[in-house]
Design a protein around this motif. Structure first.
Motif, PDB file in Angstrom:
ATOM      1  N   LEU A   1       0.837  -1.193   0.000  1.00 48.88           N
ATOM      2  CA  LEU A   1       0.000   0.000   0.000  1.00 48.88           C
ATOM      3  C   LEU A   1       0.875   1.246   0.000  1.00 48.88           C
ATOM      4  CD1 LEU A   1      -2.758  -0.908   2.610  1.00 48.88           C
ATOM      5  CD2 LEU A   1      -2.978  -0.821   0.122  1.00 48.88           C
ATOM      6  N   VAL A   2       0.475   2.237  -0.790  1.00 51.78           N
ATOM      7  CA  VAL A   2       1.128   3.545  -0.791  1.00 51.78           C
ATOM      8  C   VAL A   2       0.063   4.594  -0.514  1.00 51.78           C
ATOM      9  CG1 VAL A   2       3.019   2.950  -2.348  1.00 51.78           C
ATOM     10  CG2 VAL A   2       0.890   3.787  -3.312  1.00 51.78           C
ATOM     11  N   ARG A   3       0.489   5.696   0.051  1.00 53.64           N
ATOM     12  CA  ARG A   3      -0.448   6.799   0.287  1.00 53.64           C
ATOM     13  C   ARG A   3      -0.755   7.493  -1.037  1.00 53.64           C
ATOM     14  NH1 ARG A   3       2.467  10.321   4.718  1.00 53.64           N
ATOM     15  NH2 ARG A   3       4.176   9.903   3.293  1.00 53.64           N
ATOM     16  N   LYS A   4      -2.027   7.851  -1.228  1.00 52.75           N
ATOM     17  CA  LYS A   4      -2.452   8.572  -2.426  1.00 52.75           C
ATOM     18  C   LYS A   4      -2.300  10.066  -2.184  1.00 52.75           C
ATOM     19  CE  LYS A   4      -6.273   7.604  -4.478  1.00 52.75           C
ATOM     20  NZ  LYS A   4      -7.686   7.270  -4.756  1.00 52.75           N
TER      21      LYS A   4
ATOM     22  N   ARG B   1      -5.306   5.522   0.478  1.00 50.08           N
ATOM     23  CA  ARG B   1      -4.227   4.617   0.081  1.00 50.08           C
ATOM     24  C   ARG B   1      -4.644   3.858  -1.168  1.00 50.08           C
ATOM     25  NH1 ARG B   1      -0.279   4.130   3.988  1.00 50.08           N
ATOM     26  NH2 ARG B   1      -0.867   4.840   6.036  1.00 50.08           N
ATOM     27  N   MET B   2      -3.638   3.317  -1.842  1.00 52.44           N
ATOM     28  CA  MET B   2      -3.889   2.469  -3.004  1.00 52.44           C
ATOM     29  C   MET B   2      -2.796   1.418  -3.089  1.00 52.44           C
ATOM     30  SD  MET B   2      -2.833   5.098  -5.944  1.00 52.44           S
ATOM     31  CE  MET B   2      -1.814   4.278  -7.108  1.00 52.44           C
ATOM     32  N   GLY B   3      -3.047   0.384  -3.824  1.00 53.05           N
ATOM     33  CA  GLY B   3      -2.086  -0.705  -3.939  1.00 53.05           C
ATOM     34  C   GLY B   3      -1.174  -0.551  -5.142  1.00 53.05           C
ATOM     35  N   ILE B   4       0.058  -1.018  -4.968  1.00 57.27           N
ATOM     36  CA  ILE B   4       0.940  -1.256  -6.103  1.00 57.27           C
ATOM     37  C   ILE B   4       1.152  -2.765  -6.119  1.00 57.27           C
ATOM     38  CG2 ILE B   4       2.011   1.025  -6.146  1.00 57.27           C
ATOM     39  CD1 ILE B   4       4.441  -0.165  -4.725  1.00 57.27           C
ATOM     40  N   MET B   5       1.234  -3.348  -7.306  1.00 55.81           N
ATOM     41  CA  MET B   5       1.223  -4.806  -7.401  1.00 55.81           C
ATOM     42  C   MET B   5       2.182  -5.339  -8.446  1.00 55.81           C
ATOM     43  SD  MET B   5      -2.832  -5.277  -7.295  1.00 55.81           S
ATOM     44  CE  MET B   5      -3.728  -4.160  -6.256  1.00 55.81           C
ATOM     45  N   GLU B   6       2.582  -6.597  -8.225  1.00 53.68           N
ATOM     46  CA  GLU B   6       3.274  -7.359  -9.259  1.00 53.68           C
ATOM     47  C   GLU B   6       2.607  -8.728  -9.311  1.00 53.68           C
ATOM     48  OE1 GLU B   6       7.406  -7.294  -7.996  1.00 53.68           O
ATOM     49  OE2 GLU B   6       7.196  -9.203  -6.973  1.00 53.68           O
TER      50      GLU B   6
ATOM     51  N   LEU C   1       7.233   9.621  -5.663  1.00 54.98           N
ATOM     52  CA  LEU C   1       8.380   8.728  -5.813  1.00 54.98           C
ATOM     53  C   LEU C   1       8.916   8.309  -4.451  1.00 54.98           C
ATOM     54  CD1 LEU C   1      10.258  10.411  -8.791  1.00 54.98           C
ATOM     55  CD2 LEU C   1       9.039   8.230  -8.801  1.00 54.98           C
ATOM     56  N   GLU C   2       8.857   9.217  -3.482  1.00 50.35           N
ATOM     57  CA  GLU C   2       9.336   8.902  -2.132  1.00 50.35           C
ATOM     58  C   GLU C   2       8.527   7.771  -1.516  1.00 50.35           C
ATOM     59  OE1 GLU C   2       8.864  11.958  -3.335  1.00 50.35           O
ATOM     60  OE2 GLU C   2      10.904  12.741  -3.300  1.00 50.35           O
ATOM     61  N   GLU C   3       7.199   7.774  -1.736  1.00 46.36           N
ATOM     62  CA  GLU C   3       6.340   6.686  -1.244  1.00 46.36           C
ATOM     63  C   GLU C   3       6.758   5.365  -1.882  1.00 46.36           C
ATOM     64  OE1 GLU C   3       3.230   6.073   0.816  1.00 46.36           O
ATOM     65  OE2 GLU C   3       4.466   7.631   1.691  1.00 46.36           O
ATOM     66  N   VAL C   4       7.006   5.403  -3.169  1.00 42.07           N
ATOM     67  CA  VAL C   4       7.403   4.195  -3.897  1.00 42.07           C
ATOM     68  C   VAL C   4       8.719   3.648  -3.344  1.00 42.07           C
ATOM     69  CG1 VAL C   4       8.060   3.263  -6.151  1.00 42.07           C
ATOM     70  CG2 VAL C   4       6.148   4.882  -5.974  1.00 42.07           C
ATOM     71  N   ILE C   5       9.677   4.524  -3.112  1.00 40.45           N
ATOM     72  CA  ILE C   5      10.963   4.098  -2.556  1.00 40.45           C
ATOM     73  C   ILE C   5      10.763   3.493  -1.170  1.00 40.45           C
ATOM     74  CG2 ILE C   5      13.188   4.904  -1.674  1.00 40.45           C
ATOM     75  CD1 ILE C   5      13.099   7.042  -3.910  1.00 40.45           C
ATOM     76  N   ALA C   6       9.937   4.138  -0.355  1.00 38.59           N
ATOM     77  CA  ALA C   6       9.740   3.679   1.017  1.00 38.59           C
ATOM     78  C   ALA C   6       9.143   2.273   1.086  1.00 38.59           C
ATOM     79  CB  ALA C   6       8.840   4.663   1.779  1.00 38.59           C
ATOM     80  N   VAL C   7       8.188   1.969   0.224  1.00 43.24           N
ATOM     81  CA  VAL C   7       7.527   0.661   0.318  1.00 43.24           C
ATOM     82  C   VAL C   7       8.198  -0.419  -0.516  1.00 43.24           C
ATOM     83  CG1 VAL C   7       5.292   1.659   0.914  1.00 43.24           C
ATOM     84  CG2 VAL C   7       5.784   1.072  -1.457  1.00 43.24           C
TER      85      VAL C   7
END
Length: 119
Positions: free
Chosen positions: A6-9, A55-60, A109-115
């Motif tokens: 999950l990342v913050r929107k 929040r929203m999800g990032i997925m693979e 981008l900071e959220e992406v790096i953090a998670v």
């Protein structure tokens, strides 16, 4: 198989355009898509001055095929399985999905790096 974080929107009311420093783009090993606009958090009442709202999800996601089954049975390294899934199946990694969503102005981008720090 699916992995998600999950990342913050970003708050759509107060987010502000942002040109990421070249070092950050290099660290993420990304070249922004044409027309991509990155944003940073703003400050408004809707988000209680946090710059984020929800929040929203990032997925693979990848499919277990015969080759992956073989790699698992042979106790291959996780990076080997991931490498195969990316190259042979076109899997988008968590980080890739997060960067794509940052390019769309949905998160930072900071959220992406953090998670995805362990990726």
């Amino acid at each position: 198989i699916e992995a998600q974080r999950l990342v913050r929107k970003l708050c759509t009311k107060c987010r502000q355009p942002f040109d990421p420093p070249p070092e950050l783009l290099k660290k993420l090993e990304i070249k922004p898509s044409k027309g991509a606009t990155f944003f940073k958090p703003g400050d408004c009442r809707l988000c209680n001055s946090s710059g984020f709202h929800g929040r929203m999800g990032i997925m693979e996601v990848f499919t277990v095929d015969e080759r992956i089954r073989e790699l698992v049975v042979n106790r291959s390294q996780s990076w080997e399985i991931k490498d195969y899934a990316v190259k042979a199946q076109g899997m988008r990694t968590l980080r890739d999905d997060g960067v794509k969503k940052a390019e769309q102005g949905l998160t930072t981008l900071e959220e992406v790096i953090a998670v995805t720090a362990q990726e």
